[in-house]
Design a protein around this motif. Structure first.
Motif, mmCIF file in Angstrom:
data_model
loop_
_atom_site.group_PDB
_atom_site.id
_atom_site.type_symbol
_atom_site.label_atom_id
_atom_site.label_comp_id
_atom_site.label_asym_id
_atom_site.label_seq_id
_atom_site.Cartn_x
_atom_site.Cartn_y
_atom_site.Cartn_z
ATOM 1 N N ALA A 70 0.848 -1.187 0.000
ATOM 2 C CA ALA A 70 0.000 0.000 0.000
ATOM 3 C C ALA A 70 0.891 1.246 0.000
ATOM 4 O O ALA A 70 1.711 1.423 0.899
ATOM 5 N N ALA A 71 0.718 2.083 -1.008
ATOM 6 C CA ALA A 71 1.511 3.309 -1.128
ATOM 7 C C ALA A 71 1.023 4.368 -0.151
ATOM 8 O O ALA A 71 -0.176 4.439 0.164
ATOM 9 N N ASP A 72 1.945 5.185 0.320
ATOM 10 C CA ASP A 72 1.565 6.339 1.128
ATOM 11 C C ASP A 72 0.796 7.327 0.265
ATOM 12 O O ASP A 72 1.087 7.487 -0.925
ATOM 13 N N GLU A 73 -0.199 7.965 0.888
ATOM 14 C CA GLU A 73 -1.002 8.987 0.222
ATOM 15 C C GLU A 73 -1.104 10.199 1.123
ATOM 16 O O GLU A 73 -0.917 10.102 2.337
ATOM 17 N N ALA A 74 -1.426 11.345 0.552
ATOM 18 C CA ALA A 74 -1.623 12.579 1.322
ATOM 19 C C ALA A 74 -2.972 12.499 2.029
ATOM 20 O O ALA A 74 -4.025 12.487 1.378
ATOM 21 N N LEU A 75 -2.926 12.423 3.352
ATOM 22 C CA LEU A 75 -4.137 12.243 4.151
ATOM 23 C C LEU A 75 -4.246 13.311 5.229
ATOM 24 O O LEU A 75 -3.250 13.948 5.595
ATOM 25 N N LEU A 76 -5.450 13.453 5.755
ATOM 26 C CA LEU A 76 -5.692 14.200 6.978
ATOM 27 C C LEU A 76 -6.002 13.183 8.062
ATOM 28 O O LEU A 76 -6.856 12.312 7.866
ATOM 29 N N GLU A 77 -5.307 13.283 9.181
ATOM 30 C CA GLU A 77 -5.645 12.457 10.342
ATOM 31 C C GLU A 77 -6.399 13.353 11.304
ATOM 32 O O GLU A 77 -5.920 14.427 11.669
ATOM 33 N N ILE A 78 -7.588 12.902 11.689
ATOM 34 C CA ILE A 78 -8.508 13.724 12.468
ATOM 35 C C ILE A 78 -8.641 13.151 13.870
ATOM 36 O O ILE A 78 -8.875 11.951 14.048
ATOM 37 N N MET A 79 -8.504 14.017 14.852
ATOM 38 C CA MET A 79 -8.740 13.661 16.247
ATOM 39 C C MET A 79 -9.724 14.673 16.824
ATOM 40 O O MET A 79 -9.924 15.752 16.259
ATOM 41 N N ALA A 80 -10.315 14.319 17.951
ATOM 42 C CA ALA A 80 -11.254 15.215 18.606
ATOM 43 C C ALA A 80 -11.048 15.121 20.119
ATOM 44 O O ALA A 80 -10.361 14.224 20.608
ATOM 45 N N MET A 81 -11.655 16.056 20.841
ATOM 46 C CA MET A 81 -11.446 16.111 22.289
ATOM 47 C C MET A 81 -12.059 14.927 23.029
ATOM 48 O O MET A 81 -11.627 14.591 24.118
ATOM 49 N N ASP A 82 -13.059 14.283 22.443
ATOM 50 C CA ASP A 82 -13.656 13.101 23.077
ATOM 51 C C ASP A 82 -14.351 12.248 22.020
ATOM 52 O O ASP A 82 -14.454 12.640 20.858
ATOM 53 N N GLY A 83 -14.804 11.072 22.450
ATOM 54 C CA GLY A 83 -15.449 10.143 21.532
ATOM 55 C C GLY A 83 -16.703 10.705 20.882
ATOM 56 O O GLY A 83 -16.954 10.468 19.706
ATOM 57 N N ALA A 84 -17.498 11.446 21.631
ATOM 58 C CA ALA A 84 -18.735 12.001 21.083
ATOM 59 C C ALA A 84 -18.433 12.986 19.951
ATOM 60 O O ALA A 84 -19.109 12.988 18.918
ATOM 61 N N ALA A 85 -17.406 13.814 20.133
ATOM 62 C CA ALA A 85 -17.037 14.776 19.091
ATOM 63 C C ALA A 85 -16.524 14.047 17.852
ATOM 64 O O ALA A 85 -16.828 14.446 16.721
ATOM 65 N N LEU A 86 -15.760 12.963 18.055
ATOM 66 C CA LEU A 86 -15.243 12.204 16.918
ATOM 67 C C LEU A 86 -16.381 11.514 16.160
ATOM 68 O O LEU A 86 -16.383 11.491 14.927
ATOM 69 N N VAL A 87 -17.361 11.003 16.880
ATOM 70 C CA VAL A 87 -18.529 10.382 16.234
ATOM 71 C C VAL A 87 -19.300 11.417 15.434
ATOM 72 O O VAL A 87 -19.746 11.145 14.313
ATOM 73 N N ARG A 88 -19.457 12.612 15.972
ATOM 74 C CA ARG A 88 -20.162 13.682 15.253
ATOM 75 C C ARG A 88 -19.432 14.020 13.951
ATOM 76 O O ARG A 88 -20.049 14.169 12.892
ATOM 77 N N ILE A 89 -18.100 14.121 14.010
ATOM 78 C CA ILE A 89 -17.309 14.387 12.812
ATOM 79 C C ILE A 89 -17.468 13.238 11.816
ATOM 80 O O ILE A 89 -17.656 13.458 10.617
ATOM 81 N N ALA A 90 -17.416 11.998 12.311
ATOM 82 C CA ALA A 90 -17.581 10.825 11.438
ATOM 83 C C ALA A 90 -18.942 10.870 10.742
ATOM 84 O O ALA A 90 -19.053 10.533 9.559
ATOM 85 N N TRP A 91 -19.976 11.284 11.456
ATOM 86 C CA TRP A 91 -21.307 11.379 10.848
ATOM 87 C C TRP A 91 -21.288 12.371 9.683
ATOM 88 O O TRP A 91 -21.818 12.082 8.604
ATOM 89 N N HIS A 92 -20.666 13.535 9.880
ATOM 90 C CA HIS A 92 -20.612 14.541 8.816
ATOM 91 C C HIS A 92 -19.810 14.045 7.614
ATOM 92 O O HIS A 92 -20.171 14.320 6.474
ATOM 93 N N LEU A 93 -18.719 13.306 7.857
ATOM 94 C CA LEU A 93 -17.939 12.743 6.754
ATOM 95 C C LEU A 93 -18.765 11.702 6.004
ATOM 96 O O LEU A 93 -18.775 11.685 4.768
#
Length: 166
Positions: A70-93
């Protein structure tokens, strides 16, 4: 031209003769000419699209094995302050049907998407922290993906909700 006739998971114990270094899009195909690291052209010609991952082996029509990397690709790695915020971001994605990779790890989970300045602004507006990285990309296939491609149709139930699926 030699042909790829199967993709084997996981990597067998034999030593492959060569390797294919492929980005996500080239690891999810049905028919395509691919070029090995040594410069040989191989024909991927499968009845259905296959999802190849780093560490898999392409089995050729002569019985030999070619490693899939698997080749490296230009990515964004996303983190959030807590699990609920990360789930909300995942929903929007997900609502935007973006290929998304979920990474578990120490200190909580992370989400990886292809680098996109518009999506970065949205994620940061939702309270997420984005880091530019170069890494292999292996997003979730999705409930409708079948052979590992994001290719489906469904009705969201909302009048006027129309979009293309890739």
């Amino acid at each position: 031209m030699r042909r790829i006739i199967a993709v084997e998971h996981p990597f067998p114990t034999e030593t492959p003769a060569d390797s294919l270094l492929l980005d996500f899009d080239h690891r999810n195909r049905r028919r395509l000419v691919l070029t090995t690291q040594a410069g040989e052209s191989l024909l991927l010609d499968m009845p259905r699209a296959v999802h190849m991952r780093g560490g898999d082996v392409a089995r050729l029509d002569d019985g030999s094995a070619i490693a899939i990397e698997a080749a490296d690709e230009a990515l964004l790695e996303i983190m959030a302050m807590d699990g609920a915020a990360l789930v909300r971001i995942a929903w929007h994605l997900g609502n935007r049907h973006l290929p998304t990779q979920f990474v578990a790890g120490d200190g909580g989970g992370r989400i990886r998407i292809r680098k996109d300045h518009v999506i970065r602004a949205m994620v940061e507006g939702l309270g997420g922290r984005c880091t530019d990285i170069a890494a292999p990309f292996d997003p979730e296939g999705g409930a409708y993906a079948g052979a590992g491609l994001h290719d489906h149709s469904h009705d969201h139930g909302t009048p006027g909700h129309h979009h293309a699926h890739h």
